[in-house]
Design a protein around this motif. Structure first.
Motif, short mmCIF file in Angstrom:
data_model
loop_
_atom_site.label_atom_id
_atom_site.label_comp_id
_atom_site.label_asym_id
_atom_site.label_seq_id
_atom_site.Cartn_x
_atom_site.Cartn_y
_atom_site.Cartn_z
N THR A 128 0.82 -1.22 0.00
CA THR A 128 0.00 0.00 0.00
C THR A 128 0.85 1.27 0.00
O THR A 128 0.60 2.18 -0.81
CB THR A 128 -0.97 0.00 1.19
OG1 THR A 128 -1.89 -1.08 1.06
CG2 THR A 128 -1.75 1.31 1.25
N PRO A 129 1.86 1.40 0.87
CA PRO A 129 2.66 2.63 0.85
C PRO A 129 3.36 2.88 -0.48
O PRO A 129 3.34 4.00 -1.00
CB PRO A 129 3.68 2.41 1.98
CG PRO A 129 3.02 1.44 2.90
CD PRO A 129 2.26 0.52 1.99
N ILE A 130 3.96 1.83 -1.05
CA ILE A 130 4.69 2.01 -2.31
C ILE A 130 3.70 2.27 -3.45
O ILE A 130 3.99 3.03 -4.39
CB ILE A 130 5.58 0.78 -2.62
CG1 ILE A 130 6.46 1.05 -3.84
CG2 ILE A 130 4.76 -0.47 -2.81
CD1 ILE A 130 7.44 2.16 -3.65
N SER A 131 2.50 1.67 -3.38
CA SER A 131 1.49 1.93 -4.41
C SER A 131 1.03 3.38 -4.35
O SER A 131 0.90 4.04 -5.39
CB SER A 131 0.29 0.99 -4.21
OG SER A 131 0.65 -0.36 -4.42
N ILE A 132 0.78 3.87 -3.14
CA ILE A 132 0.37 5.27 -2.98
C ILE A 132 1.46 6.21 -3.50
O ILE A 132 1.18 7.21 -4.18
CB ILE A 132 0.05 5.57 -1.50
CG1 ILE A 132 -1.19 4.79 -1.06
CG2 ILE A 132 -0.16 7.07 -1.29
CD1 ILE A 132 -1.51 4.92 0.40
N TYR A 133 2.70 5.87 -3.18
CA TYR A 133 3.83 6.70 -3.62
C TYR A 133 3.90 6.76 -5.14
O TYR A 133 4.05 7.84 -5.74
CB TYR A 133 5.12 6.12 -3.04
CG TYR A 133 6.39 6.74 -3.58
CD1 TYR A 133 6.61 8.11 -3.52
CD2 TYR A 133 7.38 5.93 -4.15
CE1 TYR A 133 7.78 8.67 -4.01
CE2 TYR A 133 8.56 6.49 -4.63
CZ TYR A 133 8.74 7.86 -4.57
OH TYR A 133 9.89 8.42 -5.06
N ARG A 134 3.78 5.61 -5.81
CA ARG A 134 3.86 5.58 -7.27
C ARG A 134 2.65 6.26 -7.91
O ARG A 134 2.79 6.93 -8.94
CB ARG A 134 3.99 4.13 -7.75
CG ARG A 134 5.31 3.46 -7.39
CD ARG A 134 6.48 4.18 -8.03
NE ARG A 134 7.76 3.60 -7.64
CZ ARG A 134 8.95 4.09 -7.96
NH1 ARG A 134 9.03 5.19 -8.70
NH2 ARG A 134 10.05 3.49 -7.56
N VAL A 135 1.49 6.07 -7.34
CA VAL A 135 0.30 6.75 -7.87
C VAL A 135 0.47 8.26 -7.73
O VAL A 135 0.12 9.03 -8.64
CB VAL A 135 -0.97 6.28 -7.13
CG1 VAL A 135 -2.16 7.16 -7.50
CG2 VAL A 135 -1.27 4.82 -7.48
N PHE A 136 1.03 8.70 -6.61
CA PHE A 136 1.29 10.12 -6.40
C PHE A 136 2.21 10.67 -7.48
O PHE A 136 1.95 11.74 -8.06
CB PHE A 136 1.91 10.33 -5.01
CG PHE A 136 2.08 11.78 -4.63
CD1 PHE A 136 1.14 12.41 -3.84
CD2 PHE A 136 3.19 12.50 -5.06
CE1 PHE A 136 1.29 13.75 -3.48
CE2 PHE A 136 3.35 13.83 -4.71
CZ PHE A 136 2.39 14.46 -3.91
N LEU A 137 3.29 9.94 -7.77
CA LEU A 137 4.22 10.39 -8.80
C LEU A 137 3.55 10.43 -10.17
O LEU A 137 3.82 11.33 -10.98
CB LEU A 137 5.44 9.46 -8.85
CG LEU A 137 6.39 9.50 -7.65
CD1 LEU A 137 7.54 8.53 -7.86
CD2 LEU A 137 6.92 10.91 -7.41
N SER A 138 2.69 9.44 -10.43
CA SER A 138 2.00 9.40 -11.72
C SER A 138 1.07 10.60 -11.88
O SER A 138 1.03 11.24 -12.94
CB SER A 138 1.18 8.10 -11.83
OG SER A 138 2.03 6.97 -11.73
N ILE A 139 0.31 10.89 -10.83
CA ILE A 139 -0.59 12.05 -10.88
C ILE A 139 0.21 13.33 -11.08
O ILE A 139 -0.18 14.21 -11.86
CB ILE A 139 -1.43 12.13 -9.59
CG1 ILE A 139 -2.38 10.93 -9.50
CG2 ILE A 139 -2.23 13.42 -9.54
CD1 ILE A 139 -3.15 10.85 -8.20
N GLN A 140 1.32 13.41 -10.37
CA GLN A 140 2.16 14.60 -10.48
C GLN A 140 2.66 14.80 -11.91
O GLN A 140 2.67 15.92 -12.43
CB GLN A 140 3.37 14.46 -9.54
CG GLN A 140 4.36 15.61 -9.60
CD GLN A 140 5.48 15.42 -8.60
OE1 GLN A 140 5.26 15.51 -7.41
NE2 GLN A 140 6.67 15.13 -9.09
N TYR A 141 3.03 13.70 -12.56
CA TYR A 141 3.54 13.81 -13.93
C TYR A 141 2.41 14.14 -14.91
O TYR A 141 2.53 15.03 -15.75
CB TYR A 141 4.23 12.52 -14.34
CG TYR A 141 4.84 12.58 -15.72
CD1 TYR A 141 6.11 13.10 -15.92
CD2 TYR A 141 4.12 12.15 -16.83
CE1 TYR A 141 6.66 13.19 -17.18
CE2 TYR A 141 4.65 12.23 -18.10
CZ TYR A 141 5.93 12.74 -18.27
OH TYR A 141 6.46 12.84 -19.52
#
Length: 302
Positions: free
Chosen positions: A215-228
């Motif tokens: 869950t933490p790493i998924s949230i982190y990657r989703v955050f980066l994706s949204i940011q991009y």
């Protein structure tokens, strides 16, 4: 988030500590399977496969990187992709074996070759595909798919996160079915009722491990994706979020060794070995090692 040298060292230290715990825990499970002959049953063999992939993933991640896109970082990325995907698949293997034994009442050993091909063969695809297009490099706080363009973001989801979420949904469904089956089975004594309640509590931990680790790493990657995708409209993730994602990525081996590997049967055999007590037979069990009466066990072959 662009990390400076001090931040990279902080992230690496947190991941290295967690990876060390995972290596120790996974090595314990593998050693128990190799050294304790009574534990070389098929169900515990599946656990040893999971522990092996956990250990390899931790060994790959524990090596420091310099935040570059050099060959060493790409090799680390490919190996990390392979073993982290493999450990995810082997959690679904154990779930399938559990379902086959408890719900379908099948002999799980007939699936052995398929399990090996599935758990060790399929991960080759997500490990090689990003290499072909030179998409590996430093990503956030460690080496993986860089995520510098739309295609690389799609690769991250297609090759890892979507399969991961599907596996999590599958093992959650399977364990819910198994728990329902065990709870509905008739019991013959108060002792058996207590054992079944203990088993139900234990079974609830298996999906929880994957959920906590991913869950933490998924949230982190989703955050980066949204940011991009939104053109940097959101704030960059903090160092704490990056550390939390890295630690969760490295914690599989430690948590899996506690939940899957350090079972009652294993503890019993180690105690007998240390205290030199008389050996007693161990049932072919993994999740079901707390149910010692084969005549009432809901998963006799497991």
């Amino acid at each position: 988030m662009a990390l400076d040298q001090e931040d990279r060292e902080t992230v690496y230290l947190a991941m290295a500590i967690t990876c060390s715990l995972s290596i120790i825990g996974s090595l314990f499970v593998c050693s128990a399977f190799i050294l304790l002959k009574d534990l070389r049953v098929f169900a515990f063999r599946l656990v040893s496969y999971l522990a092996f992939t956990d250990m390899c993933a931790a060994l790959v991640l524990i090596f420091p990187n310099n935040g570059s896109t050099d060959t060493a970082c790409k090799i680390q990325s490919a190996l990390s992709s392979y073993f982290t995907f493999s450990e995810t698949l082997f959690t679904s293997v154990i779930a399938h074996a559990l379902y086959s034994a408890v719900i379908a009442h099948k002999n799980i050993e007939v699936y052995h070759k398929k399990y090996l091909l599935y758990g060790f063969g399929i991960p080759i695809i997500p490990a090689i595909v990003p290499w072909i297009g030179d998409h590996y490099g430093f990503s956030g706080g460690w080496c993986w798919i860089k995520g510098d363009d739309y295609y690389e973001i799609i690769l991250e989801y297609a090759l890892f996160y979507i399969p991961l979420w599907l596996v999590l949904a599958y093992i959650t469904y399977v364990h819910a079915k198994v728990i329902k089956q065990i709870s509905s089975d008739a019991t013959t004594s108060n002792k058996e009722t207590l054992l079944r309640k203990k088993l139900v509590r234990k079974l609830k931990l298996y999906p929880l491990v994957l959920l906590l680790c991913q869950t933490p790493i998924s949230i982190y990657r989703v955050f980066l994706s949204i940011q991009y995708w939104t053109g940097q409209l959101y704030k960059e993730p903090t160092l704490v979020i990056i550390i939390l994602g890295g630690v969760s990525l490295c914690s599989h081996g430690f948590l899996n060794s506690l939940v899957y590997g350090f079972t009652g049967a294993v503890r019993k055999k180690i105690k007998q070995l240390i205290c030199r007590k008389k050996k007693t037979p161990v049932e072919d069990s993994m999740m079901y090692d707390i149910l010692k009466d084969d005549s009432t066990s809901p998963a006799k072959d497991f």
